[in-house]
Scaffold this active site. Structure first.
Site, PDB file in Angstrom:
ATOM      1  N   GLU A 157      12.453   2.314   3.992  1.00  0.00           N
ATOM      2  CA  GLU A 157      13.526   2.152   4.971  1.00  0.00           C
ATOM      3  C   GLU A 157      12.924   1.910   6.344  1.00  0.00           C
ATOM      4  O   GLU A 157      12.034   2.624   6.761  1.00  0.00           O
ATOM      5  CB  GLU A 157      14.377   3.423   4.982  1.00  0.00           C
ATOM      6  CG  GLU A 157      15.637   3.281   5.760  1.00  0.00           C
ATOM      7  CD  GLU A 157      16.396   2.036   5.345  1.00  0.00           C
ATOM      8  OE1 GLU A 157      16.984   2.049   4.268  1.00  0.00           O
ATOM      9  OE2 GLU A 157      16.389   1.033   6.086  1.00  0.00           O
ATOM     10  N   LEU A 159      15.095   1.480   9.093  1.00  0.00           N
ATOM     11  CA  LEU A 159      16.137   1.692  10.094  1.00  0.00           C
ATOM     12  C   LEU A 159      15.660   2.682  11.149  1.00  0.00           C
ATOM     13  O   LEU A 159      14.880   3.583  10.862  1.00  0.00           O
ATOM     14  CB  LEU A 159      17.435   2.188   9.449  1.00  0.00           C
ATOM     15  CG  LEU A 159      17.478   3.550   8.761  1.00  0.00           C
ATOM     16  CD1 LEU A 159      17.635   4.694   9.737  1.00  0.00           C
ATOM     17  CD2 LEU A 159      18.615   3.563   7.768  1.00  0.00           C
ATOM     18  N   ALA A 160      16.091   2.453  12.376  1.00  0.00           N
ATOM     19  CA  ALA A 160      15.802   3.410  13.440  1.00  0.00           C
ATOM     20  C   ALA A 160      17.096   4.144  13.758  1.00  0.00           C
ATOM     21  O   ALA A 160      18.182   3.546  13.747  1.00  0.00           O
ATOM     22  CB  ALA A 160      15.275   2.686  14.676  1.00  0.00           C
ATOM     23  N   ALA A 222       2.933   3.637  12.119  1.00  0.00           N
ATOM     24  CA  ALA A 222       1.705   3.943  12.863  1.00  0.00           C
ATOM     25  C   ALA A 222       1.494   2.921  13.981  1.00  0.00           C
ATOM     26  O   ALA A 222       1.122   3.274  15.100  1.00  0.00           O
ATOM     27  CB  ALA A 222       0.505   3.963  11.919  1.00  0.00           C
ATOM     28  N   CYS A 273       9.779  10.474  11.599  1.00  0.00           N
ATOM     29  CA  CYS A 273       8.825   9.594  10.897  1.00  0.00           C
ATOM     30  C   CYS A 273       7.450   9.453  11.537  1.00  0.00           C
ATOM     31  O   CYS A 273       6.443   9.567  10.848  1.00  0.00           O
ATOM     32  CB  CYS A 273       9.429   8.206  10.753  1.00  0.00           C
ATOM     33  SG  CYS A 273      10.666   8.130   9.462  1.00  0.00           S
TER      34      CYS A 273
HETATM   35  C1  UDX Z   1      11.242   4.861  13.510  1.00  0.00           C
HETATM   36  C2  UDX Z   1      11.003   3.385  13.196  1.00  0.00           C
HETATM   37  O1  UDX Z   1      11.351   2.586  14.335  1.00  0.00           O
HETATM   38  C3  UDX Z   1      11.817   2.964  11.983  1.00  0.00           C
HETATM   39  O2  UDX Z   1      11.548   1.611  11.642  1.00  0.00           O
HETATM   40  C4  UDX Z   1      11.465   3.872  10.818  1.00  0.00           C
HETATM   41  O3  UDX Z   1      12.242   3.557   9.673  1.00  0.00           O
HETATM   42  C5  UDX Z   1      11.685   5.332  11.193  1.00  0.00           C
HETATM   43  O4  UDX Z   1      10.948   5.643  12.375  1.00  0.00           O
HETATM   44  P1  UDX Z   1      13.125   6.257  14.759  1.00  0.00           P
HETATM   45  O5  UDX Z   1      12.176   7.399  14.650  1.00  0.00           O
HETATM   46  O6  UDX Z   1      14.540   6.484  14.326  1.00  0.00           O
HETATM   47  O7  UDX Z   1      12.603   5.010  13.891  1.00  0.00           O
HETATM   48  O8  UDX Z   1      13.195   5.769  16.284  1.00  0.00           O
HETATM   49  P2  UDX Z   1      12.356   4.776  17.215  1.00  0.00           P
HETATM   50  O9  UDX Z   1      13.304   3.901  17.917  1.00  0.00           O
HETATM   51  O10 UDX Z   1      11.268   4.115  16.472  1.00  0.00           O
HETATM   52  O11 UDX Z   1      11.744   5.750  18.312  1.00  0.00           O
HETATM   53  C6  UDX Z   1      10.763   6.723  18.001  1.00  0.00           C
HETATM   54  C7  UDX Z   1      10.330   7.476  19.234  1.00  0.00           C
HETATM   55  O12 UDX Z   1       9.535   6.673  20.094  1.00  0.00           O
HETATM   56  C8  UDX Z   1      11.493   7.990  20.094  1.00  0.00           C
HETATM   57  O13 UDX Z   1      11.221   9.321  20.493  1.00  0.00           O
HETATM   58  C9  UDX Z   1      11.503   7.059  21.279  1.00  0.00           C
HETATM   59  O14 UDX Z   1      12.020   7.674  22.441  1.00  0.00           O
HETATM   60  C10 UDX Z   1      10.023   6.747  21.417  1.00  0.00           C
HETATM   61  N1  UDX Z   1       9.762   5.456  22.076  1.00  0.00           N
HETATM   62  C11 UDX Z   1      10.142   4.284  21.474  1.00  0.00           C
HETATM   63  C12 UDX Z   1       9.128   5.426  23.316  1.00  0.00           C
HETATM   64  O15 UDX Z   1       8.780   6.476  23.880  1.00  0.00           O
HETATM   65  N2  UDX Z   1       8.877   4.208  23.892  1.00  0.00           N
HETATM   66  C13 UDX Z   1       9.231   3.023  23.321  1.00  0.00           C
HETATM   67  O16 UDX Z   1       8.957   1.967  23.907  1.00  0.00           O
HETATM   68  C14 UDX Z   1       9.892   3.072  22.069  1.00  0.00           C
END
Ligand code: UDX
Ligand code: ADP
Length: 456
Positions: A157, A159-160, A222, A273
């Protein structure tokens, strides 16, 4: 082949099955879980998770071709295709504790499938699983003594949270990993492709071998987390110089080879994740005798922890080296905007450190207060949970913005400033607010990776 079951009704299984049911009216989708409260919530008006657009889809399909149930035996028996989306947290005990994935829920699921199945099935791994789990799963499933055959497919998956429904409806890619060396294996891959082909263009459906598919999930997360840690490490350097991290990333991101996304500096990444998958990747590397590679990826997590510590360090030094007895308004506790999820949220580490420094916290979050309470349950100290951001800020010495909720931009900061102790501070852990405007109002403003604007 039109009966689908999904074991595990969480952040992954819930939205994914809702969208499959919505886009494939010819399929019957039954989502089961051991947690009866969760299933009751999926059957109620208040769904157990918040996700923009989710209610609309669930209410449209529920009790038509989308069902939620605790009857795992019936769901397993009746389905042709079984998606497995149970949780795979990091192990907290024994070998690999703190790094490896805890596969007990996966194993229990595999055992219940062989207990209740009375015909051949296609099993689709949805959970984030370490590489080679499919093989372990296959072994357990084929230990059945009734001659039942199972085809295992890996369909990670991507999805975010916060954009799950849009990500599912319009994915960049769907990845389907399988064993195509037998006709049954090929047929299983085709069956899963056929589900997604109802709404996803064929050129976005990628097929690989099982191991590549499992590893791609870890690698994708990663790489994304690595970008965030890289930028956060540079934000520390920006704060020491005249450089501005948002200017740097805007300019660097314009290089099409780099790209603009996932370069936002902040207090660090959270979510269920990123950390788990990197630790898992590092564990695998260690297991296969590649300590240098393991060390390389582990550093991404270390920088993330450092960034949250550094943020609290900045708060302390700005506030005359003490926050003891000072009320601090926490704006946002979820790990990102548009979700109530707080798993691995950097807000947890920040709040714990502030409580250790004996600060008094007033936490406001539009969706995550319930989870925040659970996360901080065992902490000692004064914590006020506020539905109203103005109540949280009243008589506080500082505001710490920990989640990028857009609604925080709409608040009346003049009113907030008037109600606070002076000097009033804003520590903007997401570079969400307009620093110059906040400074004009009278705040001392400390963004990430940019010069602080202070009145003294
Ligand atoms: C992530 C992956 O994006 C998704 O593809 C996977 O299936 C599950 O893990 P998610 O954890 O829901 O999704 O959110 P994501 O939008 O990736 O953000 C993760 C973290 O990184 C958040 O805490 C966000 O605030 C932080 N982040 C993201 C930053 O600090 N800076 C950025 O530029 C992007
Ligand atoms: P994710 O973010 O991976 O979806 P969640 O924790 O939100 O993780 O959801 C996983 C769900 O799987 C939980 O609701 C949990 O109760 C369920 N679950 C775990 N083990 C089993 C099992 N053996 N049978 C059925 N459901 C299970």
């Amino acid at each position: 082949m039109n009966r689908i079951a999904c074991i595990g009704a969480g952040y992954v299984g819930g939205p994914t099955m809702a969208v499959i049911a919505d886009r494939c009216p010819q399929y019957t989708v039954t989502v089961v879980d051991v947690n009866a409260d969760r299933i009751a919530a999926w059957n109620s008006d208040r769904l157990p998770i918040y996700e923009p657009g989710l209610e609309e889809v669930v209410f449209r399909r529920r009790n038509r071709n989308l069902f939620y149930s605790t009857d795992i035996p019936a769901a397993v028996r009746d389905a042709d295709v079984i998606f497995v989306s149970v949780n795979t947290p990091t192990k907290t005990f024994g070998a690999g504790a703190g790094q490896a994935a805890d596969l007990q829920y996966i194993e229990k699921t595999a055992r219940s499938i062989i207990e209740y199945a009375d015909s051949d099935k296609i099993i689709v791994e949805k959970s984030t699983l370490p590489v080679r789990t499919a093989q372990a799963m296959s072994r357990i499933l084929h230990s059945n003594t009734r001659g039942l055959k199972f085809q295992i497919i890996s369909n990670p998956e991507f999805l975010a949270e916060g954009t799950a429904i849009a990500d599912l409806q319009n994915p960049d890619r769907v990845l389907i990993g399988g064993m195509d060396d037998t006709p049954a294996g090929q047929a299983a891959i085709e069956t899963v492709i056929a589900i997604y082909a109802n709404w996803v263009p064929r050129d976005r459906i990628i097929t690989t071998n099982l191991w590549s598919s499992e590893l791609t999930k870890l690698v994708s997360n990663a790489l994304l987390a690595q970008r965030v840690s890289s930028v956060n490490s540079i934000s520390a350097l920006c704060e020491k110089t005249e450089a501005d991290i948002d200017e740097v990333t805007r300019a660097a991101g314009r290089d099409s080879r780099i790209g603009a996304k996932f370069l936002k500096a902040g207090i660090g990444f959270g979510g269920s994740c990123f950390k788990k998958d990197i630790l898992n990747l590092a564990y695998l590397c260690g297991y296969y005798g590649l300590p240098e590679v393991a060390e390389y990826w582990t550093q991404v997590v270390r920088i993330n922890d450092y960034q949250a510590r550094r943020f609290v360090g900045n708060m302390l030094s700005a506030m005359f080296n003490t926050v003891a007895g000072k009320r601090i308004a926490i704006f946002g506790f979820a790990f990102k905007a548009d979700t109530g999820d707080t798993r691995e949220s950097p807000a947890i580490a920040v709040c714990r450190q502030l409580l250790e420094e004996r600060a008094e916290l007033a936490i406001h979050d539009p969706r995550a207060l319930g989870n925040a309470r659970l996360d901080l349950e065992s902490e000692t100290g004064v914590i006020d949970y506020c539905e109203d951001p103005y109540a949280a800020a009243a008589s506080a010495h500082a505001i710490a913005v920990l989640t990028d909720w857009m609604s925080f931009r709409e608040l009346d900061y003049r009113r907030i400033f008037e109600s606070m102790q002076k000097p009033a501070f804003i520590f903007d852990g997401r570079n969400l607010l307009d620093s110059a405007e906040m400074y004009e109002i009278g705040f001392n403003v400390y963004p990430i990776g940019r010069k602080a604007l202070t009145h003294f």
